[in-house]
Motif scaffolding. Structure first.
Motif, short mmCIF file in Angstrom:
data_model
loop_
_atom_site.label_atom_id
_atom_site.label_comp_id
_atom_site.label_asym_id
_atom_site.label_seq_id
_atom_site.Cartn_x
_atom_site.Cartn_y
_atom_site.Cartn_z
N ALA A 34 0.84 -1.20 0.00
CA ALA A 34 0.00 0.00 0.00
C ALA A 34 0.87 1.24 0.00
N GLN A 35 0.35 2.29 -0.61
CA GLN A 35 0.94 3.63 -0.54
C GLN A 35 -0.08 4.49 0.19
N LEU A 36 0.25 4.88 1.41
CA LEU A 36 -0.65 5.67 2.24
C LEU A 36 0.01 6.98 2.66
N ARG A 37 -0.80 8.02 2.77
CA ARG A 37 -0.31 9.26 3.35
C ARG A 37 -0.97 9.39 4.70
N PHE A 38 -0.11 9.35 5.74
CA PHE A 38 -0.61 9.40 7.11
C PHE A 38 -1.03 10.82 7.47
N ALA A 39 -1.87 10.96 8.48
CA ALA A 39 -2.41 12.26 8.90
C ALA A 39 -1.31 13.28 9.14
N GLU B 227 1.00 14.37 7.27
CA GLU B 227 2.27 14.18 6.56
C GLU B 227 2.15 14.69 5.12
N ALA B 228 3.24 15.21 4.59
CA ALA B 228 3.25 15.73 3.22
C ALA B 228 3.50 14.63 2.19
N GLN B 229 4.21 13.59 2.58
CA GLN B 229 4.59 12.52 1.66
C GLN B 229 3.92 11.21 2.04
N GLY B 230 3.82 10.32 1.05
CA GLY B 230 3.26 9.00 1.29
C GLY B 230 4.29 8.06 1.88
N ARG C 15 -0.91 -6.15 12.43
CA ARG C 15 -0.65 -4.71 12.60
C ARG C 15 -1.49 -3.95 11.58
N VAL C 16 -2.02 -2.81 11.99
CA VAL C 16 -2.92 -2.04 11.14
C VAL C 16 -2.35 -0.65 10.90
N TRP C 17 -2.44 -0.21 9.64
CA TRP C 17 -2.06 1.14 9.24
C TRP C 17 -3.26 1.75 8.53
N GLY C 18 -3.40 3.06 8.66
CA GLY C 18 -4.49 3.73 7.96
C GLY C 18 -4.08 5.11 7.50
N GLY C 19 -4.71 5.56 6.43
CA GLY C 19 -4.42 6.89 5.92
C GLY C 19 -5.08 7.11 4.57
N HIS C 20 -4.62 8.18 3.90
CA HIS C 20 -5.10 8.53 2.57
C HIS C 20 -4.53 7.57 1.54
N VAL C 21 -5.38 7.07 0.64
CA VAL C 21 -4.97 6.14 -0.40
C VAL C 21 -4.27 6.92 -1.53
N TYR D 118 -6.69 22.89 1.49
CA TYR D 118 -6.80 21.68 0.68
C TYR D 118 -7.95 21.80 -0.32
N ALA D 119 -7.92 20.94 -1.32
CA ALA D 119 -9.06 20.80 -2.24
C ALA D 119 -10.11 19.97 -1.52
N GLU D 120 -11.20 20.61 -1.14
CA GLU D 120 -12.24 19.95 -0.35
C GLU D 120 -13.47 19.66 -1.22
N LEU D 121 -14.34 18.79 -0.71
CA LEU D 121 -15.53 18.39 -1.44
C LEU D 121 -16.46 19.57 -1.67
N ARG D 122 -16.97 19.67 -2.91
CA ARG D 122 -17.98 20.65 -3.30
C ARG D 122 -19.20 19.86 -3.76
#
Length: 132
Positions: A42-47, A49-52, A85-91, A123-127
């Protein structure tokens, strides 16, 4: 609301496939209501953080949800490894399906989803807008 169950096959990039599926739906966008399956890594960006970060696999998708619009996707995922072990973040791009990914997508006829810069968050947020 229309629900669409989907299976992604080995080798598919999870983020790219979700964006392509959403583009094919009514209005070109969709919510990812649920997702399970497996990844080679997986490539995740954690809360905050700027990079994945690359999380090596094999991994199980424990949870997946978010939005995909013509302006981009906002997807969150939790994955677990063989030790639990569990990891979570932005896909991010680079989450390759190992055996399967089973998704439930929802499109919302009568609504147009998009993303636009929000000066309050940076950030670019939902519209969300009704269709004409």
């Amino acid at each position: 609301m229309s629900l669409c169950p989907v299976r992604l096959y080995p080798g598919a990039d999870l983020r790219t496939a979700i964006q392509a599926l959403a583009a094919e739906s009514v209005g070109g966008s969709a919510f990812v209501v649920a997702g399970i399956g497996s990844l080679t890594a997986a490539q995740l960006r954690f809360a905050g953080e700027a990079q994945g970060t690359r999380v090596p696999g094999p991994l199980e998708i424990v949870s997946l949800s978010g939005t995909a619009t013509p302006d981009g996707a906002h997807l969150h995922m939790a994955v677990s490894d063989a030790q639990g072990r569990v990891w979570g973040g932005h896909v991010l791009a680079g989450c390759e399906v190992r055996t399967t990914a089973e998704l439930l997508l929802a499109d919302l006829p009568g609504w147009r989803l998009g993303r636009e810069h929000d000066p309050a968050t940076g950030y670019a947020e939902l519209r969300v807008r009704p269709t004409d």
